[in-house]
Design an enzyme around this catalytic site. Structure first.
Site, PDB file in Angstrom:
ATOM      1  N   ASP A 158       0.653  -1.202  -0.013  1.00  0.00           N
ATOM      2  CA  ASP A 158      -0.138  -0.005  -0.171  1.00  0.00           C
ATOM      3  C   ASP A 158       0.907   1.053  -0.034  1.00  0.00           C
ATOM      4  O   ASP A 158       2.261   1.252   0.306  1.00  0.00           O
ATOM      5  CB  ASP A 158      -0.908  -0.033   1.237  1.00  0.00           C
ATOM      6  CG  ASP A 158      -0.271  -0.569   2.541  1.00  0.00           C
ATOM      7  OD1 ASP A 158       0.772  -0.421   2.617  1.00  0.00           O
ATOM      8  OD2 ASP A 158      -0.954  -0.814   3.572  1.00  0.00           O
ATOM      9  N   ASP A 187      -8.115  -2.461  14.017  1.00  0.00           N
ATOM     10  CA  ASP A 187      -9.308  -2.567  13.647  1.00  0.00           C
ATOM     11  C   ASP A 187      -9.412  -3.811  12.681  1.00  0.00           C
ATOM     12  O   ASP A 187     -10.498  -4.052  12.055  1.00  0.00           O
ATOM     13  CB  ASP A 187      -9.912  -1.278  12.928  1.00  0.00           C
ATOM     14  CG  ASP A 187      -8.947  -1.059  11.909  1.00  0.00           C
ATOM     15  OD1 ASP A 187      -8.178  -1.589  11.379  1.00  0.00           O
ATOM     16  OD2 ASP A 187      -9.389   0.281  11.208  1.00  0.00           O
ATOM     17  N   GLU A 225      -9.694  -1.290   5.151  1.00  0.00           N
ATOM     18  CA  GLU A 225     -10.593  -0.787   6.251  1.00  0.00           C
ATOM     19  C   GLU A 225     -11.605  -1.691   6.622  1.00  0.00           C
ATOM     20  O   GLU A 225     -12.144  -2.223   5.570  1.00  0.00           O
ATOM     21  CB  GLU A 225     -10.511   0.705   6.359  1.00  0.00           C
ATOM     22  CG  GLU A 225      -9.480   1.422   6.396  1.00  0.00           C
ATOM     23  CD  GLU A 225      -8.652   1.523   7.552  1.00  0.00           C
ATOM     24  OE1 GLU A 225      -8.745   0.535   8.445  1.00  0.00           O
ATOM     25  OE2 GLU A 225      -7.939   2.668   7.663  1.00  0.00           O
ATOM     26  N   HIS A 239      -7.556  -4.294   9.950  1.00  0.00           N
ATOM     27  CA  HIS A 239      -7.465  -4.366   8.472  1.00  0.00           C
ATOM     28  C   HIS A 239      -6.210  -5.058   8.304  1.00  0.00           C
ATOM     29  O   HIS A 239      -5.172  -5.132   9.151  1.00  0.00           O
ATOM     30  CB  HIS A 239      -7.290  -2.678   8.249  1.00  0.00           C
ATOM     31  CG  HIS A 239      -5.965  -1.954   8.921  1.00  0.00           C
ATOM     32  ND1 HIS A 239      -6.133  -1.018   9.588  1.00  0.00           N
ATOM     33  CD2 HIS A 239      -4.713  -2.061   8.556  1.00  0.00           C
ATOM     34  CE1 HIS A 239      -5.126  -0.689   9.939  1.00  0.00           C
ATOM     35  NE2 HIS A 239      -3.863  -1.266   9.384  1.00  0.00           N
TER      36      HIS A 239
END
Ligand code: F6R
Length: 261
Positions: free
Chosen positions: A67, A136, A143, A138
Site C-alpha cells: 500500500d 481494527d 479498512e 485491517h
C-alpha cells in the site's frame, strides 16, 4: 490457518526468515509481498543480517509493497516506498527496480491501481506475502467494510488508523494522509503463502477475530480463513484473547521440524 505463539519478535523473526530462506533456496526468483509498519521490522532485521552473512540472497527475487499513502511527496520519509527502502530493501541485495509499490502520486489513480494488479500478475503472482494487522482488523489498508473481493484501489483511512499512524508523523494526526492506495483483499488472497505477524495486546482483539471470529467485512483480515496457507505469528500478548491458545501451542510444539510453516 496455523497459529504460532512465541515469546517475542526475535523468535517470530527467525521463524519467518527460515520460511523465506527456504522459499528463496527452492525458487531464487521468488516474488515477495512486503508490508511496512512496525510488525515486520524484526523480520526485516533478521533477513538483512542473514543476507549480510551470505546465507540468503534476494538478487533474483522481486518484491511488491502492499500500500501507499496518496499525495505524500516522493522524498517524504513516511512514503511507504521510502519506508520499505530504509527498513529492508536497501539493506539486502535486491537488484535495482526489483521492488515496486502502488503509485500514490499518479495523476490517474484508477489506471495506476490497474497497472499495479497487472504488474503483480505479470511477475507470476506473489509467492509469499508478509502482513501485519491493524487494531481494527485491517490488512494492507483494507479498512472495515472493505469488499472481501476487492483489488488494488484507493481507500479512505479510518480515524483509528490515522491516529495509530500519527506516531510516524510527529504525533500529529493531521499530518497523516486521509487516503491511500492499497492491494485489495482478493489481491492478497492471491498470494501463495501468507505470513502475518502481530505483536502486543493492542492487536489481541483483531487477532481473536482473524483466527476465531466469523468471516466479515467488519474484520477484513478474517477473509484469510478462506486461504489455504496462512501462518499467524504472535507474541504472547497478541495471543491474549485466543480461545484455543493451549491447542495452538501444543500443535506447534508437536510439529515435525521438517514441516516448516
Ligand atoms: C502496512 C500495512 C498495514 C500494517 C498495519 C499494522 O503496509 O499494510 O496493514 O500492517 O497497519 O501496522 P503495524 O505493524 O505498524 O502495527
Amino acid at each position: 490457518m496455523e497459529v504460532v505463539i512465541q515469546q517475542g519478535p526475535a523468535e517470530i523473526a527467525r521463524i519467518a526468515a527460515d520460511a523465506i530462506g527456504a522459499l528463496l533456496e527452492a525458487k531464487p526468483t521468488a516474488v515477495l509481498g512486503l508490508a511496512t509498519g512496525s510488525s515486520p521490522v524484526a523480520v526485516y532485521d533478521e533477513l538483512a543480517a542473514r543476507c549480510n552473512a551470505g546465507s540468503i540472497s534476494f538478487r533474483q527475487a522481486r518484491g511488491f509493497t502492499l500500500d501507499e499513502y496518496v499525495g505524500l511527496p516522493a522524498d517524504h520519509p513516511e512514503r511507504y516506498r521510502n519506508v520499505i527502502d530504509t527498513a529492508f530493501v536497501s539493506r539486502v541485495d535486491f537488484a535495482d527496480g526489483a521492488v515496486q509499490g502502488p503509485d500514490g502520486l499518479a495523476a490517474d489513480i484508477p489506471a495506476a491501481c490497474a497497472a499495479y494488479e497487472d504488474a503483480i500478475r505479470d511477475a507470476g503472482g506473489i509467492d509469499l506475502q508478509i502482513l501485519g494487522i491493524g487494531a481494527d482488523g485491517h490488512i494492507a489498508f483494507n479498512e472495515p467494510g472493505s469488499s472481501l473481493a476487492s483489488r488494488t484501489r484507493i481507500k479512505t483511512l479510518t480515524m483509528q488508523t490515522r491516529t495509530d499512524n500519527a506516531r510516524f508523523f510527529g504525533g500529529d494526526v493531521e499530518q497523516v494522509p486521509t487516503h491511500c492506495l492499497t492491494q485489495g483483499l482478493a489481491t492478497i488472497m492471491g498470494a501463495r503463502h501468507v505470513i502475518l505477524a502481530a505483536l502486543g495486546s493492542g492487536k489481541a482483539e483483531a487477532v481473536h477475530h482473524l483466527v476465531e471470529g466469523a468471516v466479515s467485512a467488519m474484520w477484513p483480515a478474517t477473509i484469510l480463513q478462506h486461504h489455504p496457507h496462512v501462518t499467524v505469528l504472535l507474541d504472547d500478548a497478541a495471543a491474549g484473547r485466543l480461545q484455543l491458545v493451549d491447542y495452538y501451542r501444543e500443535t506447534y510444539r508437536g510439529k515435525p521440524h521438517w514441516q516448516g510453516i
